[in-house]
Structure formats: C-alpha cells, structure tokens
Design a protein around this motif. Structure first.
Motif, PDB file in Angstrom:
ATOM      1  N   ARG A 234       0.595  -1.385   0.067  1.00  0.00           N
ATOM      2  CA  ARG A 234      -0.212   0.244   0.258  1.00  0.00           C
ATOM      3  C   ARG A 234       1.083   1.486  -0.244  1.00  0.00           C
ATOM      4  NH1 ARG A 234      -3.373  -1.657   3.545  1.00  0.00           N
ATOM      5  NH2 ARG A 234      -2.489  -0.500   5.528  1.00  0.00           N
ATOM      6  N   CYS A 235       1.720   1.256   0.903  1.00  0.00           N
ATOM      7  CA  CYS A 235       2.631   2.045   0.723  1.00  0.00           C
ATOM      8  C   CYS A 235       3.649   2.825  -0.674  1.00  0.00           C
ATOM      9  CB  CYS A 235       4.322   1.915   1.460  1.00  0.00           C
ATOM     10  SG  CYS A 235       3.545   1.961   3.177  1.00  0.00           S
ATOM     11  N   LEU A 236       3.935   2.305  -1.470  1.00  0.00           N
ATOM     12  CA  LEU A 236       4.100   2.117  -2.721  1.00  0.00           C
ATOM     13  C   LEU A 236       3.379   3.533  -3.413  1.00  0.00           C
ATOM     14  CD1 LEU A 236       5.368  -1.529  -4.263  1.00  0.00           C
ATOM     15  CD2 LEU A 236       6.386   0.072  -3.279  1.00  0.00           C
ATOM     16  N   ASP A 237       1.844   3.451  -2.892  1.00  0.00           N
ATOM     17  CA  ASP A 237       1.027   4.667  -3.679  1.00  0.00           C
ATOM     18  C   ASP A 237       0.703   5.915  -3.113  1.00  0.00           C
ATOM     19  OD1 ASP A 237      -0.044   2.572  -5.881  1.00  0.00           O
ATOM     20  OD2 ASP A 237      -1.261   1.524  -4.050  1.00  0.00           O
ATOM     21  N   ASP A 238       1.935   5.860  -1.856  1.00  0.00           N
ATOM     22  CA  ASP A 238       2.081   7.215  -1.032  1.00  0.00           C
ATOM     23  C   ASP A 238       2.176   8.260  -2.160  1.00  0.00           C
ATOM     24  OD1 ASP A 238       2.266   7.126   1.880  1.00  0.00           O
ATOM     25  OD2 ASP A 238       3.877   8.741   1.072  1.00  0.00           O
ATOM     26  N   ARG A 240       4.167  10.759  -1.065  1.00  0.00           N
ATOM     27  CA  ARG A 240       6.057  10.803  -0.968  1.00  0.00           C
ATOM     28  C   ARG A 240       7.115   9.901  -1.445  1.00  0.00           C
ATOM     29  NH1 ARG A 240       7.140  15.108   2.967  1.00  0.00           N
ATOM     30  NH2 ARG A 240       9.257  14.489   2.868  1.00  0.00           N
ATOM     31  N   LYS A 241       8.487  10.760  -2.266  1.00  0.00           N
ATOM     32  CA  LYS A 241       9.091   9.264  -2.554  1.00  0.00           C
ATOM     33  C   LYS A 241       9.695   9.039  -1.694  1.00  0.00           C
ATOM     34  CE  LYS A 241      10.771  10.136  -6.737  1.00  0.00           C
ATOM     35  NZ  LYS A 241      12.159  11.001  -7.938  1.00  0.00           N
ATOM     36  N   ASP A 242       9.968   9.252  -0.872  1.00  0.00           N
ATOM     37  CA  ASP A 242      11.116   9.027   0.437  1.00  0.00           C
ATOM     38  C   ASP A 242      10.303   7.469   0.867  1.00  0.00           C
ATOM     39  OD1 ASP A 242       9.730   9.923   1.953  1.00  0.00           O
ATOM     40  OD2 ASP A 242      11.026  10.962   2.956  1.00  0.00           O
ATOM     41  N   VAL A 243       8.753   7.358   1.130  1.00  0.00           N
ATOM     42  CA  VAL A 243       8.291   6.116   1.340  1.00  0.00           C
ATOM     43  C   VAL A 243       8.251   5.001   0.753  1.00  0.00           C
ATOM     44  CG1 VAL A 243       5.666   6.353   2.158  1.00  0.00           C
ATOM     45  CG2 VAL A 243       6.122   7.914   3.163  1.00  0.00           C
ATOM     46  N   ARG A 244       8.025   5.568  -0.825  1.00  0.00           N
ATOM     47  CA  ARG A 244       7.609   4.620  -1.887  1.00  0.00           C
ATOM     48  C   ARG A 244       9.382   4.292  -1.891  1.00  0.00           C
ATOM     49  NH1 ARG A 244       5.085   8.452  -4.574  1.00  0.00           N
ATOM     50  NH2 ARG A 244       7.054   8.610  -5.945  1.00  0.00           N
ATOM     51  N   ARG A 245      10.093   4.861  -1.674  1.00  0.00           N
ATOM     52  CA  ARG A 245      11.699   4.501  -1.757  1.00  0.00           C
ATOM     53  C   ARG A 245      11.895   3.450  -0.635  1.00  0.00           C
ATOM     54  NH1 ARG A 245      14.757   9.059  -1.828  1.00  0.00           N
ATOM     55  NH2 ARG A 245      13.830   9.283  -4.048  1.00  0.00           N
ATOM     56  N   ALA A 246      11.751   3.935   0.955  1.00  0.00           N
ATOM     57  CA  ALA A 246      11.996   2.754   1.619  1.00  0.00           C
ATOM     58  C   ALA A 246      11.045   1.522   1.830  1.00  0.00           C
ATOM     59  CB  ALA A 246      11.387   3.730   2.875  1.00  0.00           C
TER      60      ALA A 246
END
Lengths: 504, 462
Positions: A234-238, A240-246
């Motif tokens: 689900r975070c992949l749709d966040d 923020r880039k840094d969230v997706r990267r993490a």
C-alpha cells in the motif's frame, strides 16, 4: 499568641505603608495586648516596627496544605565504583568530554550499579538521545521518580520491558505527545512484538506527519516478515517518494512478495548467461517502461522519447531496475552463487549490472552480496562494508587499510561507532604512523581532522601505542603539525582505558 | 589534610570563570612532572608562555604557588592540578617532591600559621577593606599589621568620632524611612536604583557599611514578586529598629551596644575578640555558605558545639579572585577553643586555638522539627533582634517542588519555603526521592537556604 491574632493589624499596616500615610492614614486598630503601651496614633514606622519584631519573635512555620510527595522505589543496587564516579564528574564538568558520556553510560549500564542520587539530575540533562536506554538503566528508579517533576526527563520514566499491552499504550501516549524519542519507542515496540507495532502504525498512519513516515517505514526492517507485505505494498501508492523508496527496499527483501514477483519478471530478461564450457553474460536492453514499472522503481530516469529509455540513459535504467529488484532472484533463477555472477559480469564489462547489484546490496542490507562484491574488489563504492556484520566489516576494512592510505579509507571507518575491534584499531594506528611520516598536506589535514573521532571510537587498549606515535616525530615541521593532536588522541584513549578499567 | 575531594576543589575556585578554566586544564595533555605525596601536589603546566608554569599546592592551609602572572588565587593552574589530584588522575604520580617544592613546603611548615587567628591574616591572605564588608565586618586590620599601638587617648577619640558619625547617619536613615512610608512603598517601587543607592552612600560615609548594604538590598526586594510590599516593609522595620537602637546608643547596656555595632558593620579588633572568654568544645561543621555582594565574597561556616549545644558561625571575607579555605568542610568535627564576638547572643566567633585536626563527625546534631527550630531562633531573636541568620539542621524533612516553588515539609506537617537555585534544588530532590532527609542550611528572613543533606550516613554538600 497565634499568628491570626496579629494578622489583622499587620495587614492594615502593610496596606497603609503601600499607599503611603499621606494618602491613607492607618485606621485605628487593635494591637495585641503585649504591645499595649504602643498606640496606633504613633508614627506608622514605629508601630510597624514594633509589630514586626513582635511577630518575628513568635514566628511559626505554617502547616503544609498539599499532600506529601510519593516516594521513589528504593534502589538496592550497590554504588558504582568511586573512581568511575570521579570520571563521570570530570565528563560532566567539561564540555569537551561530553562525547565520552555515551560510552561511560554503556559501560556503567553493562557493569550494573547505582549512581549517588545527587548526580542523577546532571546526568539526566546531559544524556544524549541515543544513550537514553543506558541512561535509564544507570539512573534507576530515582530518575523515573524525578521524571514526574520535569517533562524534559519524561524519557527516564518508561521502562521498556513491560507487557506488550502496556507497550502499545505507551506508544500511543508518546505519539500523542509528539515526543522526539518516539521513533526509538516504536523501534523498541517493533522489536518486542512486530505485528502489534505494525498494527499501531497502520492505525496512526493517516494522522502521521508526512515527514516522519519514511523513517517509520524504515523502522519496519526490524522483524520484517511477509505479514508486513500488504501494508508495504500500500505504501507504494504514497505521495511521498521517500516513503515509496523505503517500502520498495523492504519489499525487495521479501522473496515471496508480489513486488518481488513483478520485479523478477522485469529484470530477468535483461541478463542472459550462455556457454556451457566457458559461460558468458550478456546484457539485453530493457523493454518499454510502463507506468507499473515506474510505480515499483521509484527513481527510474524519466522517459526519453516514445520507445522507452534512450541511448545514454540505458545504463542508468538497467542499474536502477537491478537496484530495485530483490537480490534473491538472481541466485534462484540463474542458479549461481553471487560470487560467480559478479565474476561473469566483470568479465562481460557489465558495469551497470554491477552498479545495480552494489546499490541493491546496500539498500536491501544483504551481507552475502556485500561480501561477494567486496571480495571482487568493489570496495570503495558506497557503504558496502556497513552492510556486513561488524566482525566481517572490520576484517574488510583491515584489508582495505593494507592496500590504501588512511586518508582514502577514512570515510569507510565506522567513526560513529565506539569500541572498534582490536584488529581494526591496530590497523588504523599502523596506517596513522604511515600518514604521520609521509603523506601530502591535503591527506595530512584530512587525517588530522579525523583524530578526535578516532580517539572516541578506537579500542582504548591502544592508548600506549598511540602515545608512542608522537615519539616517532623527528623533523620540526612534522612535529608542530602533529604533536598536539597526537597528544590529545593519546590522552583521550588513556581516559577511556581508565574508564573501562574502573567499570570492569 | 591531604588529597581533597572534587567538591572541595570546586569550592576553592575564586569565581566561576576560574572554575571553568581550571576544569579545562585538568587534562593530562598540558602537564609534565606532576606528582603528589600525602600533603602536596606539584607539576609543570604548559601555557602560552615559553617555559611551562611551575605549580605547587600544599593541602595544609591550603597554600598555592605558581609561576604564572595570574592575580587569581588560586590560579587556574593550581586549580587544575588540584582537580587532577582529586580525581586520582594517573598523570599525577606518587613520589617525593622535587627540591624546590620540598624547600617551599619546609618553609611553610616553619611558619606554623595553622590553627590560630594568624591563619586568617598570614602572608597571602587577601586584606579586606572594612568599609565594604557587611555582616558585622571582618576582624580589624590594625591587629594583624602589628603597627605600633596608638595611644589610648587617640583610640578613645576615634571611637567617639565614629559613634557620632554612625548616630548621625542612622538619624538620617530613620527620617528617610519615615518619608518612604509617607510616600508609600508603591511610590518607592517606581524609583530608580539611585534612590536607594544615595541613601546607601550616605551610610557608607557614616561608616555603617552593613546598614548601607541592607539599604542597597531593598532595591532588589521591590522586584521580588508577589507579596513584595510585605517583604519590603519587614526590611524597613528591621532598619528602623537599627536606627532606633542607635538613637539610644549611649543609654543601652554594653552587650546591646555591641549588637548595634556589629549590625552597623563596625568591625572588631581581633585582640578584643580574642581577649574575651574562650569556649572549648567539639565543633561540628553543619554547613558552609558563600555569598557574593558589594565586591566582597563572604563565607559563613556554621558550627554546632557538641557539648555546649550552642551554634556559632565563622565569617571569612575574600576579595574577588581570592579563595576560601576548605578544611572546615561540612560533616567534620573540629576540637577547638573559640572566642565569641561581643554582643547579647553572639553567633559569630573566631577560632582561638585548634586542639586537633578536623575529623568526620557522623550524623549532625539536629532539631526534631521546624517548630523546635523556630523556638531556638525565637530565643536568639529576642536577645538580639538585629540577628540576621540562623543555622538550620532538621531531621526528617521532605523537600518538594510544585509550580516553580521549592519547599519542605517536616514530620509534623509544617512547611517552609526553600530559597535555592534550581540546579541545587533538583539535586536535593533527587537525594530525597520523596523520603525524609536531614537538611542543613541557613534560615534567612522567612525561607530556608538548603546547603547540604545528611543521607544514608554521608554528608552531601549542595
């Protein structure tokens, strides 16, 4: 004679004195019998002084109105050794010694023992955030009790080893307070019960400030399992880039994840290994990059032209796709250990593939691949060494120190970590001797600037060796450049050596 | 005396800047040839000068010697060396002193200044200008200079002249106080500092320095927060009582005249103090307080006679940059004979003769509760209403902190404000952990100033 009896005339006197007798002459008042010979008609100054002396001579302490404070639980541990406490007071007295406090705390915490209570407040003020667990251990129940008086000391109040339910409650409390320490609280909760901690994070997610989300996702690395997959996906749709990267870095560590499957489909066609007797590796240009790929590979270079990555961006795109893909794919799908694959890529001059693997090893914290890459001579690129477990990392650093100058390797030394192994310290001291005797000015300055950090991190058992370094200085210009910093290095190491002996 | 504790060295620092500088130098790097024995510590400290400074400290006295040009006493080098010694730093090795230090120590032993009034006046001890010292003033200097005695007639004339001056100054003070109440305390609050300082200056001219510093202190009371009018009026009344006493000076008995003289800040010649009766006793050192005002630092060492059950206080003065001695440290007992200053219930004393070394004395003598403390103070106040402070030693009190206010509660539920800097307050609170402690300190106006605590069989200085 009780106080209340004289209170009235005294209040009256104060009121007149405040306004001034010009404007507010004292009203007639009943003076205590003992002062009968005085009269209110007298000058206010005289009357007031008589009353004051009368009250003063009979002054009592009032009865307390509030309740007594609750007592702290008793600390039954024996006191820490006197010599260690003297070292602590030296550390607390001098700003320059402050960096030694974290080490002192961890030594004292390991040894176990009680601090004299009067030293607790100064220690609570000085304890750095990263040493709070040790600080809590050393200061004990008095600190937990004092924390009730000062919000700044609240961290000292929360023992971490409570039941999981209490842990989540505490998590919720600290969350509400916006405590700077709450990342640490979350990490601890995650270590204790990964599912419960993730559950809490899912609940709090919507209200969480965007800036801290990535750090929280990173904290899921501890205790990572397939149970986290849905949330990470689900975070992949966040936004923020840094969230997706993490999130992608963590998903790549889960070979069963949907993400891993998708990435395998994308990257496996890029590499072909042929030849039975003399296998060779060929890189194949990536196909068109679709939106789904962009979702999974966060930093992918922007599309150039209609048909996908254009020439020049090709290498970068391969590296980025490989960096995002789970490293486990290669071994399982190509049926070769990392060392083999790396050798093949080197032979084929497939630099973009090697770059991708290096980045993946770091992001996915994969010691096996890191070790293989280091063995293949890919050492100075990024923090591959940091991925290794400490003993292996130190061995890798020692090897590098044998091959290169101290100034070159400085960045790869764990300067933030205290207590290097004896082997690493020895290698650094030896390299330092080389640097002192012959290095150009630029490297000398780099090394000299790193000495204070080395002094805090090295194994203090090498204090005498460091002290001898200064003795090797022969010519005068060298001496004026190195003498003081080397003496300071030796002094700090000696202090730390004494510290660890005191707290043995 | 031997190796001091870190706390004792901190107490030696003449000011905060010296303390910091001393702590900064207390690392092995700048030191060479540092050594110590049972009595002294010595070493060479590399500074900005070409040659390292030669430093030595003798714990007897204590005394310091340093080749640096600093006018601080002890200087930062001596302090740093003492810190290293107190911390058992390995850079200070045990051994025997080098010849120069040995010779200095031998010469100091020969002087044999210890244990008498000569101690306070010997050699390097800073001279103090009587005009700036409050609290009854230091011992008069004419005694120590050993100058030829002035003829009795001249001395009598001088006393008469000074009495007249003070009486006149006090008369002016009293009229000024009357005006203050006529205009109102509220009016006084709006006045600039000059308003108080001018009156204080007149009192200095009138040779009543202690009264002058009290007047100067009023300027601060005005801005001391809630209930300041009541506090200011109390100070005004206190001053009026002093002025009223001086107005009747000639008619009063000798002991009351002595109280007035001390309260005005007219010092006593030491031979006159020492000529009085001696009290031999075991003197328990309850607490030690250093105050800073008007260019002079004052140290009050509160004693308790274990046999006589009477309190006493030694008051020392030092110029800025000069240190006090450390050997009368709270928790020790000194066998000594002392002489009290003249007066009705005199607290202030000088040590006439030491009969032994200070030794740790176990739990300090104490009042059972605040009520008993108030009784004892009231008795002393009745005898001498110009009394300024009183020692505190009360068992089983619990310190606490609520809404920025420090206070204590005794075992019968009575309470007193604590006047304390936050840092020391937190230390005291940590020491108690919500449990009763024995508190030592000083009673000043209506608050207790905590100076130490006896906890778990040890004395902790706050």
């Amino acid at each position: 004679m009780t106080e209340s009896l004289v209170a009235l005339p005294w209040d009256e006197v104060v009121a007149s004195a405040l306004i001034g007798t010009d404007r507010r002459p004292p009203r007639s008042m009943e003076l205590p019998e003992d002062l009968g010979s005085w009269s209110t008609g007298m000058d206010l100054l005289t009357t007031a002084s008589a009353l004051w002396a009368y009250r003063e001579a009979g002054r009592r302490f009032p009865i307390a109105s509030g309740p007594r404070p609750a007592a702290a639980s008793t600390d039954t541990r024996p006191l820490l050794p006197a010599a260690a406490l003297r070292s602590l007071s030296a550390i607390l007295a001098d700003r320059r010694f402050k960096p030694l406090l974290a080490e002192w705390l961890s030594l004292a915490h390991l040894r176990g023992g009680r601090l004299p209570a009067e030293m607790v407040p100064a220690l609570l003020d000085a304890t750095p955030v990263e040493a709070r667990a040790e600080g809590r251990g050393v200061t004990g129940p008095v600190a937990a009790w004092l924390a009730g008086y000062r919000p700044e000391w609240a961290w000292a109040a929360s023992p971490r080893d409570e039941s999981p339910e209490a842990g989540t409650d505490q998590l919720a409390r600290q969350w509400a307070g916006g405590d700077a320490d709450r990342l640490a609280v979350f990490a601890a909760a995650r270590a204790a019960d990964p599912d419960r901690a993730r559950g809490f994070l899912e609940q709090a997610w919507a209200d969480e400030a965007p800036a801290t989300r990535a750090a929280l996702v990173n904290a899921l690395a501890e205790g990572l399992s397939m149970a986290d997959e849905t949330f990470l996906e689900r975070c992949l749709d966040d936004r923020r880039k840094d969230v997706r990267r993490a999130a992608t870095a963590l998903l790549a560590r889960l070979p069963e994840s949907r993400f891993a499957e998708r990435m395998a489909r994308r990257v496996l066609p890029l590499v072909r290994i042929g030849g039975r007797l003399r296998p060779s590796l060929t890189l194949i240009a990536p196909a068109e990059v679709d939106a789904a790929t962009r979702r999974d590979v966060v930093d992918l270079a922007p599309p150039g032209g209609a048909g996908g990555p254009v020439a020049g961006q090709w290498d970068t795109s391969v590296a980025q796709l490989v960096a995002a893909a789970p490293l486990s794919i290669w071994v399982t799908q190509l049926g070769r250990p990392p060392g083999d694959l790396i050798r093949l890529a080197q032979r084929a001059d497939a630099q973009s593939l090697l770059d991708g693997w290096t980045a993946a090893a770091i992001r996915q914290v994969n010691p096996e691949w890191s070790a293989a890459l280091l063995d293949a001579g890919i050492g100075l690129q990024g923090d591959l060494i940091g991925v290794l477990p400490p003993p292996a990392a130190d061995r890798a650093r020692v090897r590098l120190l044998d091959q290169r100058s101290l100034a070159d390797v400085l960045e790869l030394l764990p300067l933030h970590r205290t207590r290097w192994s004896a082997e690493l310290t020895e290698a650094v001291v030896e390299a330092l001797e080389g640097a002192v005797i012959n290095s150009d000015l630029r490297s000398s300055i780099t090394v000299r600037e790193a000495l204070p950090a080395i002094a805090l991190a090295a194994d203090p058992g090498y204090a005498p060796a460091a002290a001898q370094l200064a003795a090797t200085l022969e010519d005068a210009s060298n001496r004026s450049f190195w003498e003081r910093p080397l003496a300071a290095l030796a002094a700090t190491l000696h202090f730390r050596l004494a510290m660890s002996e005191e707290l043995r | 005396m031997g190796r001091p504790t870190v706390e004792q060295v901190e107490a030696l620092a003449p000011d905060a800047a010296s303390l910091r500088a001393g702590q900064r130098l207390a690392t092995p790097a700048p030191w060479s040839g540092a050594g110590c024995d049972d009595r002294a510590v010595w070493g060479a400290c590399r500074g900005s000068a070409k040659l390292p400074y030669q430093v030595a400290c003798d714990s007897e006295g204590p005394a310091y010697k340093c080749s640096c040009p600093s006018r601080k006493f002890p200087c930062k080098h001596a302090l740093a060396l003492l810190f290293l010694w107190a911390r058992h730093a390995p850079v200070v090795t045990e051994g025997s002193p080098p010849p120069a230090v040995a010779a200095w120590l031998a010469s100091r032993s020969a002087i044999q200044v210890r244990g008498s009034i000569a101690d306070a006046v010997a050699g390097k001890e800073p001279p103090v200008d009587e005009a700036v010292a409050g609290n009854g003033g230091p011992v008069h200097r004419s005694a120590r200079s050993g100058a030829a005695r002035e003829p009795a007639e001249t001395a009598r004339l001088r006393v008469e002249q000074r009495t007249e001056r003070i009486v006149a100054g006090m008369d002016e003070l009293d009229r000024w106080l009357g005006d203050l109440l006529r205009h109102g305390l509220g009016y006084a609050q709006t006045q600039p500092y000059r308003y108080w300082d001018e009156m204080a200056a007149h009192l200095v001219d009138a040779q009543a320095p202690a009264a002058a510093s009290r007047v100067r202190g009023l300027a601060g009371v005005v801005h001391s927060g809630d209930e300041w009018p009541e506090r200011l009026l109390a100070q005004v009344c206190r001053l009026h009582l002093l002025a009223a006493g001086w107005a009747r000076y000639a008619l009063l008995p000798e002991s009351v005249r002595a109280d007035l003289r001390s309260a005005a800040g007219w010092p006593w010649p030491s031979e006159q103090v020492l000529a009085g009766p001696k009290e031999q006793d075991l003197w328990y050192v309850l607490a030690r307080r250093v105050t800073d005002n008007d260019q002079v630092r004052a140290q009050r060492t509160w004693l308790w006679g274990l046999q006589s059950q009477r309190p006493a206080v030694i008051v020392d003065f030092a110029r800025p940059g000069m240190a006090f001695t450390w050997d009368l440290w709270p928790g020790n007992v000194l066998p000594a004979s002392i002489a009290r200053y003249p007066g009705s219930a005199p607290l202030r004393v000088v040590v006439a003769e030491r009969c032994g070394e200070p030794e740790p004395g176990g739990p300090p003598p104490a009042w059972d509760d605040l009520e008993a403390l108030a009784d004892a103070r009231a008795t002393a106040f009745t005898a001498n209403p110009w009394l300024e402070s009183w020692p505190v030693s009360v068992t089983e009190v619990v310190p606490d902190h609520r809404r920025g206010r420090w206070f204590l509660i005794d075992r019968r539920g009575r309470t007193s404000d604590l006047r304390v800097a936050d840092e020391a307050g937190w230390r005291l609170l940590a020491l108690s952990g919500g449990r009763p402690v024995q508190l030592l300190g000083e009673l000043e106006d209506d608050a207790v100033i905590p100076l130490g605590a006896w906890v778990e069989d040890r004395m902790v200085v706050l």
